[in-house]
Write a protein that holds these residues in place. Structure first.
Motif, PDB file in Angstrom:
ATOM      1  N   LEU A 317       0.827  -1.205   0.000  1.00  0.00           N
ATOM      2  CA  LEU A 317       0.000   0.000   0.000  1.00  0.00           C
ATOM      3  C   LEU A 317       0.864   1.259   0.000  1.00  0.00           C
ATOM      4  CD1 LEU A 317      -2.844   1.057  -0.059  1.00  0.00           C
ATOM      5  CD2 LEU A 317      -2.914   0.900   2.435  1.00  0.00           C
ATOM      6  N   LYS A 318       1.973   1.232   0.722  1.00  0.00           N
ATOM      7  CA  LYS A 318       2.891   2.374   0.682  1.00  0.00           C
ATOM      8  C   LYS A 318       3.427   2.592  -0.728  1.00  0.00           C
ATOM      9  CE  LYS A 318       4.950   3.293   5.189  1.00  0.00           C
ATOM     10  NZ  LYS A 318       6.241   3.445   5.909  1.00  0.00           N
ATOM     11  N   GLY A 319       3.747   1.505  -1.417  1.00  0.00           N
ATOM     12  CA  GLY A 319       4.226   1.613  -2.786  1.00  0.00           C
ATOM     13  C   GLY A 319       3.185   2.208  -3.708  1.00  0.00           C
ATOM     14  N   ALA A 320       1.917   1.791  -3.530  1.00  0.00           N
ATOM     15  CA  ALA A 320       0.836   2.319  -4.348  1.00  0.00           C
ATOM     16  C   ALA A 320       0.671   3.815  -4.150  1.00  0.00           C
ATOM     17  CB  ALA A 320      -0.469   1.597  -4.005  1.00  0.00           C
ATOM     18  N   VAL A 321       0.664   4.237  -2.893  1.00  0.00           N
ATOM     19  CA  VAL A 321       0.467   5.653  -2.580  1.00  0.00           C
ATOM     20  C   VAL A 321       1.676   6.476  -3.000  1.00  0.00           C
ATOM     21  CG1 VAL A 321       0.175   7.278  -0.664  1.00  0.00           C
ATOM     22  CG2 VAL A 321      -1.202   5.193  -0.754  1.00  0.00           C
ATOM     23  N   ALA A 322       2.878   5.935  -2.828  1.00  0.00           N
ATOM     24  CA  ALA A 322       4.087   6.665  -3.231  1.00  0.00           C
ATOM     25  C   ALA A 322       4.089   6.937  -4.723  1.00  0.00           C
ATOM     26  CB  ALA A 322       5.331   5.883  -2.818  1.00  0.00           C
ATOM     27  N   CYS A 323       3.722   5.935  -5.517  1.00  0.00           N
ATOM     28  CA  CYS A 323       3.669   6.137  -6.967  1.00  0.00           C
ATOM     29  C   CYS A 323       2.606   7.163  -7.338  1.00  0.00           C
ATOM     30  CB  CYS A 323       3.390   4.815  -7.672  1.00  0.00           C
ATOM     31  SG  CYS A 323       4.770   3.651  -7.655  1.00  0.00           S
ATOM     32  N   HIS A 324       1.448   7.035  -6.741  1.00  0.00           N
ATOM     33  CA  HIS A 324       0.344   7.937  -7.063  1.00  0.00           C
ATOM     34  C   HIS A 324       0.685   9.391  -6.721  1.00  0.00           C
ATOM     35  CE1 HIS A 324      -3.855   9.337  -7.383  1.00  0.00           C
ATOM     36  NE2 HIS A 324      -3.585  10.040  -6.296  1.00  0.00           N
ATOM     37  N   SER A 325       1.247   9.593  -5.542  1.00  0.00           N
ATOM     38  CA  SER A 325       1.478  10.958  -5.071  1.00  0.00           C
ATOM     39  C   SER A 325       2.812  11.539  -5.516  1.00  0.00           C
ATOM     40  CB  SER A 325       1.387  10.996  -3.538  1.00  0.00           C
ATOM     41  OG  SER A 325       0.085  10.631  -3.101  1.00  0.00           O
ATOM     42  N   GLY A 326       3.774  10.677  -5.785  1.00  0.00           N
ATOM     43  CA  GLY A 326       5.110  11.160  -6.090  1.00  0.00           C
ATOM     44  C   GLY A 326       5.466  11.242  -7.565  1.00  0.00           C
ATOM     45  N   MET A 327       4.782  10.452  -8.410  1.00  0.00           N
ATOM     46  CA  MET A 327       5.085  10.486  -9.842  1.00  0.00           C
ATOM     47  C   MET A 327       4.725  11.839 -10.446  1.00  0.00           C
ATOM     48  SD  MET A 327       3.833   6.744 -11.231  1.00  0.00           S
ATOM     49  CE  MET A 327       4.206   7.131 -12.945  1.00  0.00           C
ATOM     50  N   ALA A 328       5.442  12.208 -11.476  1.00  0.00           N
ATOM     51  CA  ALA A 328       5.112  13.428 -12.216  1.00  0.00           C
ATOM     52  C   ALA A 328       3.961  13.147 -13.177  1.00  0.00           C
ATOM     53  CB  ALA A 328       6.331  13.906 -13.006  1.00  0.00           C
ATOM     54  N   THR A 329       3.179  14.190 -13.437  1.00  0.00           N
ATOM     55  CA  THR A 329       2.187  14.105 -14.507  1.00  0.00           C
ATOM     56  C   THR A 329       2.907  14.339 -15.840  1.00  0.00           C
ATOM     57  OG1 THR A 329       1.661  16.457 -14.440  1.00  0.00           O
ATOM     58  CG2 THR A 329       0.404  15.006 -12.962  1.00  0.00           C
ATOM     59  N   PHE A 330       2.232  14.024 -16.937  1.00  0.00           N
ATOM     60  CA  PHE A 330       2.825  14.278 -18.254  1.00  0.00           C
ATOM     61  C   PHE A 330       3.162  15.754 -18.402  1.00  0.00           C
ATOM     62  CE2 PHE A 330       0.693  10.221 -19.262  1.00  0.00           C
ATOM     63  CZ  PHE A 330       1.701   9.589 -19.980  1.00  0.00           C
ATOM     64  N   ALA A 331       2.287  16.634 -17.929  1.00  0.00           N
ATOM     65  CA  ALA A 331       2.541  18.070 -18.052  1.00  0.00           C
ATOM     66  C   ALA A 331       3.759  18.487 -17.233  1.00  0.00           C
ATOM     67  CB  ALA A 331       1.310  18.859 -17.597  1.00  0.00           C
ATOM     68  N   GLU A 332       3.873  17.969 -16.008  1.00  0.00           N
ATOM     69  CA  GLU A 332       4.999  18.324 -15.141  1.00  0.00           C
ATOM     70  C   GLU A 332       6.322  17.831 -15.716  1.00  0.00           C
ATOM     71  OE1 GLU A 332       2.511  18.159 -10.905  1.00  0.00           O
ATOM     72  OE2 GLU A 332       3.639  16.412 -11.609  1.00  0.00           O
ATOM     73  N   ALA A 333       6.299  16.658 -16.349  1.00  0.00           N
ATOM     74  CA  ALA A 333       7.527  16.065 -16.873  1.00  0.00           C
ATOM     75  C   ALA A 333       7.849  16.537 -18.279  1.00  0.00           C
ATOM     76  CB  ALA A 333       7.405  14.533 -16.858  1.00  0.00           C
ATOM     77  N   GLY A 334       6.937  17.251 -18.889  1.00  0.00           N
ATOM     78  CA  GLY A 334       7.154  17.673 -20.268  1.00  0.00           C
ATOM     79  C   GLY A 334       7.175  16.521 -21.248  1.00  0.00           C
ATOM     80  N   VAL A 335       6.395  15.476 -20.931  1.00  0.00           N
ATOM     81  CA  VAL A 335       6.320  14.292 -21.772  1.00  0.00           C
ATOM     82  C   VAL A 335       4.988  14.301 -22.506  1.00  0.00           C
ATOM     83  CG1 VAL A 335       6.259  11.757 -21.794  1.00  0.00           C
ATOM     84  CG2 VAL A 335       7.786  12.959 -20.222  1.00  0.00           C
ATOM     85  N   SER A 336       5.017  13.977 -23.768  1.00  0.00           N
ATOM     86  CA  SER A 336       3.775  13.931 -24.543  1.00  0.00           C
ATOM     87  C   SER A 336       2.983  12.690 -24.156  1.00  0.00           C
ATOM     88  CB  SER A 336       4.077  13.896 -26.044  1.00  0.00           C
ATOM     89  OG  SER A 336       2.890  13.664 -26.769  1.00  0.00           O
ATOM     90  N   ASP A 337       1.674  12.876 -23.886  1.00  0.00           N
ATOM     91  CA  ASP A 337       0.841  11.733 -23.558  1.00  0.00           C
ATOM     92  C   ASP A 337       0.044  11.265 -24.760  1.00  0.00           C
ATOM     93  OD1 ASP A 337      -0.914  13.792 -23.790  1.00  0.00           O
ATOM     94  OD2 ASP A 337      -1.977  13.454 -21.919  1.00  0.00           O
ATOM     95  N   GLY A 338       0.345  11.800 -25.918  1.00  0.00           N
ATOM     96  CA  GLY A 338      -0.356  11.389 -27.126  1.00  0.00           C
ATOM     97  C   GLY A 338       0.584  10.748 -28.097  1.00  0.00           C
TER      98      GLY A 338
END
Length: 338
Positions: A317-338
């Motif tokens: 559960l800690k791993g699940a929450v860490a990924c959810h809360s700590g990962m960057a969004t596509f916009a934050e990372a400057g990565v194209s999601d399309g």
């Protein structure tokens, strides 16, 4: 401290009025999950767990920083029927081991950053032999429920309840039989390792206890009073208090799930704030998880109790929450999601 309830009916009322998950927060968490730098669904069940946790905590980007593990201990009068491979004295000896930091649950709690508490309930006064009389009076049950209720740290952000009590797989099997039906053999396992003759005795005792009290059992709390133990009741009270405080719960093995089932079979959806930490090697645990509609997080053949499987699942559960809360969004990372 103001006593939260003084009767079983007052406790039933608390269960009926318990809070639910925050749906708006859940929607925000779902939206965030859809924007993280990964293919949709790539983290599988971890995504669902994080969203579930966020909804209960009211925070779309939560953290888990204060898990609590509480191990409750009690003794059972039904051990007089020869249902265990170990004498009742082992309960108190293991409590001392917990207190001195020497048990598996101590190591797992430490490994996953959980505060651990040990609560012994009247070890010198076992419950009544439920083949002869109800295991507890209403007053005794209320006292045990309150012990569990008051053991929960309001500052915790995740709860695991564990148990120690020679004879408690017999109690759990009888509760499961009373709540979900079937045959005694469906719910009765070897527990601490009884031989074939011991298993036959244990199965007979479970059937005898359920038959004696069948007419008196109208809901899960009646089953707990007639067939339970103080440590099971304390787990039930603690799980209910966690719901009251919006603290998510990881359920442990067969005994913990039997205690939790007493809530679900009193008020529907009473376990929505709970996930199953693991499926144990106790034969009836998969059947009980199916009855509760809970899919386990891990399956490692554990059969120790103490809260050990649920404590191990804190890491999941800690791993699940860490990924959810700590990962960057596509916009934050400057990565194209399309």
């Amino acid at each position: 401290m103001t006593q939260a309830f003084a009767t079983l009916d007052q406790f039933r009322s608390i269960l009926a009025q318990a809070p639910t998950a925050d749906l708006e927060t859940r929607k925000e968490a779902e939206a965030r999950n859809g924007q993280l730098t990964k293919p949709p669904g790539a983290l599988g069940r971890l995504e669902d767990l994080a969203i579930w946790y966020a909804g209960w905590r009211g925070d779309a980007r939560p953290q888990i920083s204060a898990p609590q593990v509480v191990v409750f201990a009690g003794n059972h009068g039904v051990t007089a029927q020869g249902v265990s491979a170990f004498p009742a004295e082992v309960t108190e000896q293991m409590v001392l081991n917990f207190q001195h930091g020497g048990a598996a649950i101590n190591q797992l709690s430490k490994a996953f950053g959980a505060k651990m508490d040990v609560v012994a309930l009247s070890l010198d006064t076992p419950t009544a032999d439920f083949t002869q009389a109800p295991a507890m009076s209403e007053a005794e049950l209320v006292d045990a429920l309150l012990t569990g209720w008051n053991a929960v740290d309001p500052n915790a952000d995740l709860l695991v309840t564990g148990e120690m009590g020679i004879g408690n797989t017999t109690s759990a099997a009888a509760i499961a039989l009373a709540l979900f039906g079937g045959d005694a053999a469906d719910w009765t396992g070897r527990g601490t390792g009884v031989d074939d003759a011991g298993l036959e005795t244990k199965t007979r005792v479970v059937a005898q206890g359920e038959a004696l009290h069948a007419e008196a059992i109208k809901d899960g709390l009646d089953a707990l009073r007639c067939l339970g133990g103080r440590e099971l009741a304390a787990m039930t009270g603690a799980i209910a208090r966690a719901r009251d405080l919006r603290i998510p719960v990881i359920l442990d093995g067969f005994i913990c799930c039997a205690a939790a089932a007493c809530l679900e079979q009193t008020v529907p959806f009473a376990l929505d704030h709970c996930v199953a930490g693991h499926v144990s090697a106790e034969a009836a645990h998969p059947r009980l998880l199916n009855a509760l509609n809970k899919a386990p997080l891990v399956s490692l053949g554990l059969r120790l109790g103490e809260g050990s499987g649920a404590a191990l699942a804190i890491g999941v559960l800690k791993g699940a929450v860490a990924c959810h809360s700590g990962m960057a969004t596509f916009a934050e990372a400057g990565v194209s999601d399309g």
